[in-house]
Scaffold this active site. Structure first.
Site, PDB file in Angstrom:
ATOM      1  N   ASP A 182      -3.258 -33.114  11.997  1.00  0.00           N
ATOM      2  CA  ASP A 182      -1.991 -33.714  12.405  1.00  0.00           C
ATOM      3  C   ASP A 182      -1.991 -34.011  13.904  1.00  0.00           C
ATOM      4  OD1 ASP A 182      -0.699 -33.850   9.990  1.00  0.00           O
ATOM      5  OD2 ASP A 182       0.318 -31.937  10.187  1.00  0.00           O
TER       6      ASP A 182
ATOM      7  N   ARG B 240      -4.928 -41.628   9.636  1.00  0.00           N
ATOM      8  CA  ARG B 240      -3.604 -41.655   8.998  1.00  0.00           C
ATOM      9  C   ARG B 240      -2.641 -42.263  10.020  1.00  0.00           C
ATOM     10  NH1 ARG B 240      -1.014 -36.087   8.668  1.00  0.00           N
ATOM     11  NH2 ARG B 240      -1.895 -35.789   6.612  1.00  0.00           N
TER      12      ARG B 240
END
Length: 291
Positions: A118, A168
């Site tokens: 992340d 992502r």
């Protein structure tokens, strides 16, 4: 009086948050992951928590991820992990974080679980990208999130694409200064569209992580022009009416499933990220409760 108001706000927020958070425990997350698989989606599990400065807390979190990987394998769940660098040692040192992620990824790959790293607030971007590049040289099945709200991201994406990185693309949920980030929805959406086009033109094996119908439609249009391996990623509990439509149309969809007791900061960010998330959540809630 203030404490009472704070408790009331937390209770209200929890009622909202429990739609996109699996629950307090790993078993809750595994149950949601099995449900995602049953509906044709992969599961991406994230244990909530960040900015851990205690060695004990970091070690416990790393151990929890080991257990999670073992449970994914045992349960034959299709999916992987998403990990925040600041929950596995980044506030202590880059070296600590890198070593912990390396160990988790090594174990995850034994069961073919993909690991996403992340992206957090911009103060951690350089170190996160440095750690990711180090890991990607060693492991193929590891990806990193980049944020469309940051002004630097176009340059970061160009660099990552040259290395064949797995990306992502998210809008970004952290509060940033106007010096570092685009502040209006129009600016962020425009940059997201630009970065998404770069991914379709130059990338392969990436994730379009958004609940925005216009951007999803744009991705579908781009996929007709560029044959790429990609997937849509959405939060558990949001756009549940759209996910099966995408799957029926032949697209891969993964559900991002957070779990744990540290739900409050995460939920506040989700609501702050875009006011539209509240509308989407309400719409999804209504769809899921229709008789």
């Amino acid at each position: 009086m203030e404490k009472t108001q704070s408790t009331l706000i937390e209770k209200i927020l929890f009622k909202v948050a429990k739609q996109w958070i699996a629950g307090d425990t790993m078993n809750d997350a595994l149950k949601s992951a099995r449900e995602a698989n049953a509906h044709g989606m992969n599961a991406i599990l994230n244990q909530l928590g960040e900015h851990f400065t205690s060695n004990v807390q970091v070690s416990r979190t790393v151990s929890d991820y080991f257990t999670l990987v073992s449970n994914l394998r045992r349960s034959k769940i299709s999916g992987g992990l998403s990990i925040k660098p600041t929950q596995v040692g980044l506030p202590i040192s880059v070296k600590e974080c890198l070593e912990n992620l390396d160990t988790i990824i090594e174990i995850a790959l034994q069961s073919q679980s993909f690991v996403w790293i992340d992206m957090e607030s911009s103060e951690h971007t350089d170190n996160t990208l440095k750690i990711y590049q180090n890991l990607f040289e060693k492991y193929e099945r590891v990806g990193v999130a980049i944020q469309a709200n940051l002004k630097r991201t176009e340059n970061d994406l160009e660099m990552l694409l040259k290395k064949g990185s797995k990306i992502r693309l998210v809008k970004g949920a952290y509060r940033e200064s106007s010096k570092n980030a685009y502040k209006t929805r129009q600016e962020v959406d425009k940059n997201y569209d630009k970065l998404m086009k770069m991914l379709f033109e130059q990338g392969n094996e990436f994730a379009i992580a958004t609940h925005d119908s216009k951007l999803i439609d744009r991705a579908i249009d781009l996929s007709k022009r560029y044959e790429r391996k990609f997937e849509f990623q959405m939060l558990k509990g949001i756009r549940d009416e759209l996910k099966p439509i995408l799957i029926k149309s032949g697209f891969s969809v993964s559900e991002y499933i957070p779990y744990g007791t540290n739900w409050l900061p995460y939920s506040i960010r989700r609501l702050r990220e875009r006011k539209r998330n509240i509308l989407l959540l309400g719409s999804s809630f209504l769809h899921s409760h229709r008789v």
